[in-house]
Design a protein around this motif. Sequence first.
Motif, PDB file in Angstrom:
ATOM      1  N   UNK A   1       0.852  -1.181   0.000  1.00  0.00           N
ATOM      2  CA  UNK A   1       0.000   0.000   0.000  1.00  0.00           C
ATOM      3  C   UNK A   1       0.891   1.234   0.000  1.00  0.00           C
ATOM      4  N   UNK A   2       0.611   2.151  -0.906  1.00  0.00           N
ATOM      5  CA  UNK A   2       1.431   3.366  -1.018  1.00  0.00           C
ATOM      6  C   UNK A   2       0.847   4.466  -0.136  1.00  0.00           C
ATOM      7  N   UNK A   3       1.670   5.044   0.721  1.00  0.00           N
ATOM      8  CA  UNK A   3       1.279   6.207   1.510  1.00  0.00           C
ATOM      9  C   UNK A   3       2.055   7.426   0.990  1.00  0.00           C
ATOM     10  N   UNK A   4       1.977   8.556   1.686  1.00  0.00           N
ATOM     11  CA  UNK A   4       2.619   9.768   1.172  1.00  0.00           C
ATOM     12  C   UNK A   4       3.708  10.306   2.097  1.00  0.00           C
ATOM     13  N   UNK A   5       4.147   9.502   3.060  1.00  0.00           N
ATOM     14  CA  UNK A   5       5.271   9.875   3.919  1.00  0.00           C
ATOM     15  C   UNK A   5       5.851   8.597   4.530  1.00  0.00           C
ATOM     16  N   UNK A   6       6.992   8.758   5.199  1.00  0.00           N
ATOM     17  CA  UNK A   6       7.638   7.623   5.866  1.00  0.00           C
ATOM     18  C   UNK A   6       6.699   7.000   6.895  1.00  0.00           C
TER      19      UNK A   6
END
Length: 715
Positions: free
Chosen positions: A200-205
């Motif tokens: 799953x791609x998120x937008x931060x570490x």
Amino acid sequence: MLVPIFTLKLNHKINPRMVAIGKYDGIHPCLTAATQAGKVFIHNPHTRGQRPAAHRLSQSTQDNDISLLNINQAVSCLTAGTLGPNTTGHTLLVGSQTNLLAYDVHDNTDIFYKEVTDGANAIVLGKLGDIQSPLAIIGGNCALQGFDFEGNDRFWTVTGDNVRSLVLCDFTADGKNELLVGSEDFDIRVFREDELVTEMAENETVTSLCHMHGSRFGYALANGTVGVYDRTARYWRIKSKNHAMSIHAFDLNADGVVELITGWSNGKIDARSDRTGEVIFKDNFSSSVAGVVEGDYRMDGQIQLICTSVEGEVRGYLPASKEMKGNLMDASVEQDLIRELSQRKQNLMLELRNYEENAKALPGVSEGESKMGVIPANTQLQTALSVRRATESQRAHIELNISTPNETIIRAVLIFAEGIFEGESHVVHPSAQNLSCCVRVPIIPPKDIPVDLHIKAFVGGKTSTQFHVFEITRQLPRFSMYDLNVDPSAVQPTGKVTFSINDRPQRVVMWLNQNFLLPEGIDSPDITFTALRGGGLLKINMQPSGEITLRTDDIDLAGDLVQSLASFLAIEDLQAEADFPIYFKELRATLTEVDEFHSVHQKLTAAMADHSNYIRNMLVQAEDARLMGDWRNMKKRYIELYDLNRDLINEYKIRSNNHNALLARLKSVNQAIQRAGRLRVGKLKTQVITACRDAIKNNNINALFKIMKAGTASS
């Protein structure tokens, strides 16, 4: 609702995200945390007066209930739990950037002490997949490694970037644990042993992960976002200006369903519903939260939620009784309800006033109707996406064109999109002189992921003071930053990956149309693109036999294309042959540098050991001279000691720089193995990663490149 039942003030600072509860004698829970100067403290108020034996443990001079464990290097992660098959108490596991220590606190002995070249940024303890024994799994420099009770290396694989968080969870509901990995490349990956199940791609570490129940888990990001997933579906998320330091699952209202407890950098603790994200409880510390754990710390049969701050404050909470819960709700919940109803009333009054003003304007349709925002019935919001190459004044981008089909104007546009805009939102508000029925928004996706664009537009007449809000969602395809217009003088790619599928060309064309921005009428899978981010060509070719060749010098892009196409065509296992001459040449140079840095490291370590012996001898001679009153020789020896110490410090700086450079090269090697794996799918991907690691362990570089190219060492 929670009520605090005890508070402790420990005279030791606590490192964030390094807190655990362990029953080291099998009975008494002890709060364990990393503290300053490479130490771990163990707080045990249950067996006062028992002095620890020598070895690593020592009694704290500030608190009789605390024992200190000397690690002698910076602690990067720790946990406690059952590791051995026949042990009565928990094992304490402490990770640093170079080693992993498994420690028996009760017997004050090392169980094992292993060197971990990829470091240990995160650690989790438990059973994984079909592996029978519990594993201590550490995540480090793009690598995952699991050790059993005897320190045997039972599990190893690579991941996309430096690991920051780990959790075990039955993600696939098959009765066996999968490993969830959060990393610095913003992805949450799910491993069934060494096989990648999904990501799953998120937008931060991804800084924290915690299992809630079933396949549901909580997560926290470095930008202050926390939320809950159930498998790949995100239930909710919220974003704060503060950072989430720790997350934990705890049933605070005794309804059998756990809530997500979050400790924040500003000292706030809050509990949110796992279904909606609604805040159910909150409290505050005077300093940042360090960790949130649970355990029966009072030994009364009730599990308490235990929160710690970086300053050493510890609070224990229990769910409130029914009577107490009613009294507490009178004070807090009713105030929240009144505030919410007042806000709702204000919004409804404003909406009613708008309706009344519109109603006044409608009977006598005149210039007033446009001011009141009346628009033609056929007004609708239209969107179009197109690829725009770089110009002298603007970078290459995707242009989002938002328009209406008539004389109406668009007064403002608000776009929500994850990972594209800073703050995840973008507002376009044209000046009064530039109002029109069309707004163009440049979009620059930082990487190849599909993104949903949630668009809200204010539409009205040219003189309107009130506007209609149109909402529409448009998906940006995964590979949108690739243009069909190809420069004839462009350099042809030398890298390629070739594989065969049992499917019709039309299905590949469907995949192309779904994942790229293509004009209508494309009916052949043979196509060439220009990459707008890094330049270079991407050529896709399919033979009548089903053999597909992807030509590009970007091995990451090739891996993304293989994984995307395999997912679209539901291919479970896929073998491929690959050759990326430019990348493999760089990798060969990196492997040579790794050998050189290892050699330098050994020489520096030997030199430092020699200097340490010289210092020991010099110190004895200096003290002998002092006791004999030989001040001249004493002064001479201490001057030599000073010079030796200065040399040691300089050598340490060189050794430190060498170590950091070595870590960077090892990260590149691990990423190369990951990239070679992503050119295959399913079991064949796992086999390539395992074979690559074996080749590196045996220092067989030629076999490594054969495996990366052919998928097997024997080809």
